[in-house]
Design a protein around this motif. Structure first.
Motif, PDB file in Angstrom:
ATOM      1  N   THR A 292      -2.126   1.949   0.387  1.00  0.00           N
ATOM      2  CA  THR A 292      -1.064   1.324   0.521  1.00  0.00           C
ATOM      3  C   THR A 292      -1.465   0.169   1.628  1.00  0.00           C
ATOM      4  O   THR A 292      -1.964   0.637   2.607  1.00  0.00           O
ATOM      5  CB  THR A 292       0.063   1.856   0.419  1.00  0.00           C
ATOM      6  OG1 THR A 292       0.373   2.756   1.536  1.00  0.00           O
ATOM      7  CG2 THR A 292       0.463   2.680  -0.970  1.00  0.00           C
ATOM      8  N   ASP A 294       0.329  -3.393   3.869  1.00  0.00           N
ATOM      9  CA  ASP A 294       1.569  -4.247   4.322  1.00  0.00           C
ATOM     10  C   ASP A 294       0.886  -5.778   4.500  1.00  0.00           C
ATOM     11  O   ASP A 294      -0.258  -6.062   5.109  1.00  0.00           O
ATOM     12  CB  ASP A 294       2.232  -3.967   5.813  1.00  0.00           C
ATOM     13  CG  ASP A 294       2.716  -2.586   5.919  1.00  0.00           C
ATOM     14  OD1 ASP A 294       2.619  -1.956   4.772  1.00  0.00           O
ATOM     15  OD2 ASP A 294       3.007  -1.968   6.861  1.00  0.00           O
ATOM     16  N   HIS A 323       3.722  -3.481   0.749  1.00  0.00           N
ATOM     17  CA  HIS A 323       4.901  -3.804   1.449  1.00  0.00           C
ATOM     18  C   HIS A 323       4.989  -5.261   2.054  1.00  0.00           C
ATOM     19  O   HIS A 323       4.225  -5.385   3.013  1.00  0.00           O
ATOM     20  CB  HIS A 323       5.185  -2.864   2.257  1.00  0.00           C
ATOM     21  CG  HIS A 323       5.372  -1.577   1.955  1.00  0.00           C
ATOM     22  ND1 HIS A 323       3.988  -0.518   2.329  1.00  0.00           N
ATOM     23  CD2 HIS A 323       5.808  -0.831   1.191  1.00  0.00           C
ATOM     24  CE1 HIS A 323       4.275   0.658   1.681  1.00  0.00           C
ATOM     25  NE2 HIS A 323       5.416   0.661   0.842  1.00  0.00           N
TER      26      HIS A 323
END
Length: 431
Positions: A292, A294, A323
């Protein structure tokens, strides 16, 4: 016996701090009650974006009953005195590095005293030593391994409100994890603003050595950590992940921008090529790794070309989740004074484009998992879907499946359906 309620805003570190605060108050004879019955409400606050602060202000300004309030954490440190002047029910301010003094301060506040405990020295620390006996899920826990941050990314308020970087001693971390396991915890997530910096301020200690020490804790089944910084993610950490089966093959590695020019403006300390090298090393060592990331759009001065490079980075690295956020200026940070602020409508357009692209990528990745069997730690009833349970794989994928009464257990689930946010499946009978 006085009653307290907790209101937690923001990151996982705040959840961990909230659990420790609740555990300490309980030890001192307080009881946790619904907010409408509380004598004290503790706000554990976030300043990462203006929206997070506005939520607290709005909540404090609501009409009705006004119990005594303690404002704790980043917002207390940044604008606490403003809150003290504006909201008469606020009687305690406590910065992120003063939690060890909070319980005594709220007891004094109940007797009419107002107490301000802010972090005047960014290197001082009076932490709360209480191990979180009260947890959202009794079999999972967060553990903070370091306080503060020395990176000073130009957009980020964290070093200004959480102070300088300081590792906890490895023995204290190991002891806490052992105690949590003795209390029924099977999964621990290590927290820090940059866990990869762990040990750089200590002799003979590294993040990799801590991971290996914790992997040796008997009874611990899963070990996670967040958040990583690409410039500090070392080969020995990757080797530990590959060699220690308890360490989950999931990593959050923020890229923040796909443009080298913007990354330099952000003071991130790496370029896209070095980021790609780290991703490549991780995926070579851990073929089932989930990544994952950002990403910030509309950073001051971000051109259309810069933004296009961010979209290209999403296509290139194919993250499991991202995110994303539009840039939010934080007073006191370097970027707050940068020229070239983009209009809100343009920032929204770029954010929507990122989210639309990532949604498709996540859907494709999850669809590729159809038919596979995963071991899932069951959290409990799903937030949506009657009769469904929810759990997570080692790669941190949310899995929904029919069942009941399996909270805290590890079960095998075969994936039968998938969308961008979760997998759906059915239990596999164990022989």
């Amino acid at each position: 016996m006085n009653g307290f309620a907790l209101k937690i805003f923001g990151c996982q570190m705040n959840v961990y701090d909230g659990d420790r605060i609740a555990s300490e108050l309980r030890v001192r004879g307080w009881r946790e009650v619904p907010e409408e019955e509380a004598d004290l409400v503790v706000y554990v606050t976030c300043s990462i974006r203006d929206k997070a602060e506005q939520k607290v202000r709005s909540d404090l300004g609501r009409g009705g009953r006004k119990p005594l309030v303690a404002v704790v954490g980043c917002m207390a440190q940044r604008v606490g005195r403003e809150l003290l002047a504006r909201f008469p029910q606020v009687r305690v301010l406590c910065g992120p590095r003063q939690l060890g003094r909070l319980a005594g301060a709220v007891e004094e506040a109940m007797e009419g005293r107002t107490t301000v405990l802010l972090d005047d020295d960014p290197r001082a620390l009076e932490d709360l030593e209480q191990i979180p006996r009260r947890r959202q899920l009794p079999f999972k826990s967060f553990v903070t391994i370091a306080h503060g941050c020395d990176n000073f990314c130009t957009y980020c308020i964290v070093p200004h409100v959480r102070g300088r970087f300081q590792s906890r001693l490895p023995g204290a971390v190991v002891d806490e994890v052992r105690s949590l396991v003795d209390d029924g915890v099977v999964e621990v997530t290590l927290l820090g603003q940059n866990v990869n910096s762990y040990g750089t301020d200590l002799q003979g200690v590294s993040f990799a050595s801590l991971l290996r020490s914790l992997s040796a804790v008997e009874g611990l089944r899963r070990l996670r950590f967040a958040t990583n910084h690409p410039k500090d993610l070392t080969d020995d950490v990757i080797a530990a992940m590959a060699e220690e089966p308890k360490i989950c093959p999931a990593v959050n590695l923020p890229i923040q921008a796909g443009s080298d020019r913007v990354l330099k403006l952000m003071n991130r300390g790496y370029d896209v090529a070095s980021y790609a090298e780290r991703i490549g090393a991780l995926r070579s060592a851990l073929p089932d790794l989930a990544v994952t990331s950002d990403l910030i759009v509309a950073f001051p001065g971000e051109t259309e070309e810069d933004f296009t490079l961010s979209l290209e980075a999403l296509r290139r690295f194919r993250f499991d989740q991202v995110h994303s956020a539009a840039y939010s200026p934080r007073p006191g940070t370097a970027a707050a004074s940068f020229p070239g602020r983009l209009p809100a409508m343009e920032a929204r357009r770029r954010l929507n484009a990122v989210n639309d692209l990532q949604l498709g990528i996540a859907r494709e990745i999850n669809a590729s998992l159809l038919g596979r069997v995963f071991t899932v730690l069951v959290d409990g009833p799903a937030h949506r879907g009657e009769g469904l349970l929810q759990g997570r794989t080692a790669t941190d994928k949310v899995v929904l499946f029919p069942g009941q009464g399996l909270e805290g257990r590890f079960v095998d689930v075969v994936v039968a359906d998938a969308d961008a946010w979760s997998l759906k499946g059915r239990l596999v009978e164990r022989m």
